[in-house]
Design an enzyme around this catalytic site. Structure first.
Site, PDB file in Angstrom:
ATOM      1  CG  HIS A 191      31.834 102.662  19.698  1.00  0.00           C
ATOM      2  ND1 HIS A 191      31.793 102.437  21.055  1.00  0.00           N
ATOM      3  CD2 HIS A 191      31.136 101.637  19.143  1.00  0.00           C
ATOM      4  CE1 HIS A 191      31.105 101.341  21.300  1.00  0.00           C
ATOM      5  NE2 HIS A 191      30.687 100.851  20.155  1.00  0.00           N
TER       6      HIS A 191
ATOM      7  NE  ARG B 264      23.218  94.625  26.146  1.00  0.00           N
ATOM      8  CZ  ARG B 264      23.579  95.840  25.766  1.00  0.00           C
ATOM      9  NH1 ARG B 264      22.726  96.570  25.054  1.00  0.00           N
ATOM     10  NH2 ARG B 264      24.766  96.340  26.046  1.00  0.00           N
TER      11      ARG B 264
END
Length: 447
Positions: free
Chosen positions: A208, A292
């Site tokens: 990831h 964000r």
């Protein structure tokens, strides 16, 4: 520039934002639930307004109360931090309608990236590599089975409004499809009020990897390299590092360019993260975009000397981005310290901290909102601190992290510190050759 910013969040991220605001000469307003009346973010703000009882839906997710707090304190901007309302398109739009600057993505940008099927389509059109799968939401089990046969098992079905691993199922063969479909639909409908599912090829032995980007109001976008977030349990990150031990200069360049292309496709404004899965062959695929600031942003700050919160605020005020794309020359790692018992399934451990001591020294940073005597409420996320260490090599980072964790003393609650200490000694982790499945075989019994 803004004169007063209301911080629509709590805990360490609220404190983090306040510190940058103070350095920039900007006044701050804290909002808090009754459970957080003794929190440091309330004490350190210039003004503080109680917005409701402990339940998030009645306080930190209560848009009318937050806007009322902004109005009575004359705040001209709202910073949402991460979590809560940070990726809520409705909140971003209401702020715009009421003339309060939302320091984050616009409602349109959030909508384009918030729905995973739409995000995938947007990225595909921008030339960003995507995982083979459905073009949009699946209409039926039969459609899903046909597509799975075409691209090959294993496949994964995901909730379009999902997160944290909910509404997600791996299907290894056709005989499992119906049950997995029913389970995912029920779970996603209950968790998100939306049971839409899409399908992708399941990437085996994945890492990831996320790319930090910043975009301004004039359409410029830069990236600040990658973070490796592969150490996770049930899709919840526990350790992050930069640079990734498996990312080469060439891969970093290609992933960075892809992230920029994706952000430019939606004219992205502010700090955001484009997340990828990297397979065992070094091929990468778009997974999602977080519109964000991220929990793990400090490690990027440490290797770039780049204040991401300050850049967010400046971009929101209409100031062009001040940096170019960056390739790290130092190493940094973050361990999330949660009030959880890792020996018992990471069960939450709220309660009163009776005594504690933070580590220090060269290359050690602690982002936290807790103190001796503070009572951790049971209503919110269990993260209580982040230990961030920086050094000239990954080997030095691991040694320094272990030293810092040894110094981190906390009593009265259970924490994830014993897990992190054991991880720092694990040979597979130290080698850098692990996948997102690493913790599935990790021994937690002797912590």
């Amino acid at each position: 520039m803004f004169t007063k910013i209301l911080i629509a969040n709590r805990g360490e991220i609220a404190l983090r934002i306040m510190r940058t605001c103070r350095e920039m000469g900007i006044k701050t307003v804290a909002v808090y639930s009754t459970a957080d009346k003794d929190s440091l973010h309330v004490r350190f703000a210039d003004e503080a307004v109680c917005i409701g009882p402990p339940q998030s839906i009645k306080s930190y997710l209560n848009i009318p109360n937050i806007l009322s707090a902004a109005e009575i304190t004359n705040a001209d901007a709202i910073h949402p931090g991460y979590g809560f309302l940070s990726e809520n398109a409705e909140f971003s739009k209401i702020c715009e309608d009421y003339g309060i600057k939302f320091i984050g993505a616009t409602a349109e940008q959030i909508n384009k990236m918030g729905d995973k099927a739409t995000a995938k389509d947007t990225m595909k059109k921008a030339g960003v590599p995507v995982i083979p799968g459905s073009e949009g939401l699946l209409s039926s089990v039969e459609e899903g089975k046909g597509l799975a046969k075409e691209i090959g098992y294993p496949v994964i079905i995901k909730a379009t409004a999902g997160g944290g691993g909910r509404g997600m199922r791996i299907i290894k063969e056709e005989s499992e499809f119906q049950k997995m479909w029913d389970d995912a639909k029920m779970e996603s409908g209950a968790a998100f009020g939306n049971d839409g599912l899409y399908l992708e090829k399941f990437v085996e032995e994945p890492r990831h990897i996320e790319i930090q980007i910043v975009g301004d109001q004039e359409g410029r976008v830069c990236h600040l390299s990658e973070r490796d977030c592969s150490i996770q349990r049930r899709h919840q990150k526990l350790v992050e590092e930069t640079p990734s031990p498996i990312v080469t200069d060439d891969l970093r360049k290609r992933m960075g360019e892809a992230a920029i292309a994706g952000a430019q496709a939606i004219k992205y404004e502010g700090a955001g993260t484009v997340e990828f899965l990297v397979d065992k062959n070094g091929d990468f695929y778009f997974m999602e975009m977080n519109t964000r600031i991220q929990v793990e942003h400090p490690i990027t700050e440490e290797v770039t000397s780049f204040d991401l919160i300050k850049e967010q605020i400046k971009v929101a005020a209409g100031i062009p981005i001040s940096g170019n794309s960056y390739f790290p020359k130092k190493y940094s790692m973050e361990c999330r310290i949660n009030a959880e018992d890792p020996k018992n399934g990471f069960r939450p451990s709220p309660g009163t901290i009776t005594s504690m001591h933070f580590p220090g020294g060269h290359g050690v940073r602690i982002d936290s909102h807790v103190y001796a005597g503070y009572t951790i409420p049971p209503h919110y996320d269990s993260m209580i601190a982040k230990v961030i260490v920086t050094a000239q090599s990954r080997e030095e980072v691991i040694v320094r992290m272990k030293r810092a964790l040894d110094e981190f003393y906390i009593e009265g609650i259970k924490t994830t510190i014993p897990f992190h200490l054991k991880l720092m000694d694990d040979e597979t982790f130290r080698s850098g050759h692990f996948t997102t499945k690493f913790l599935e075989s990790f021994d937690f019994s002797d912590l």
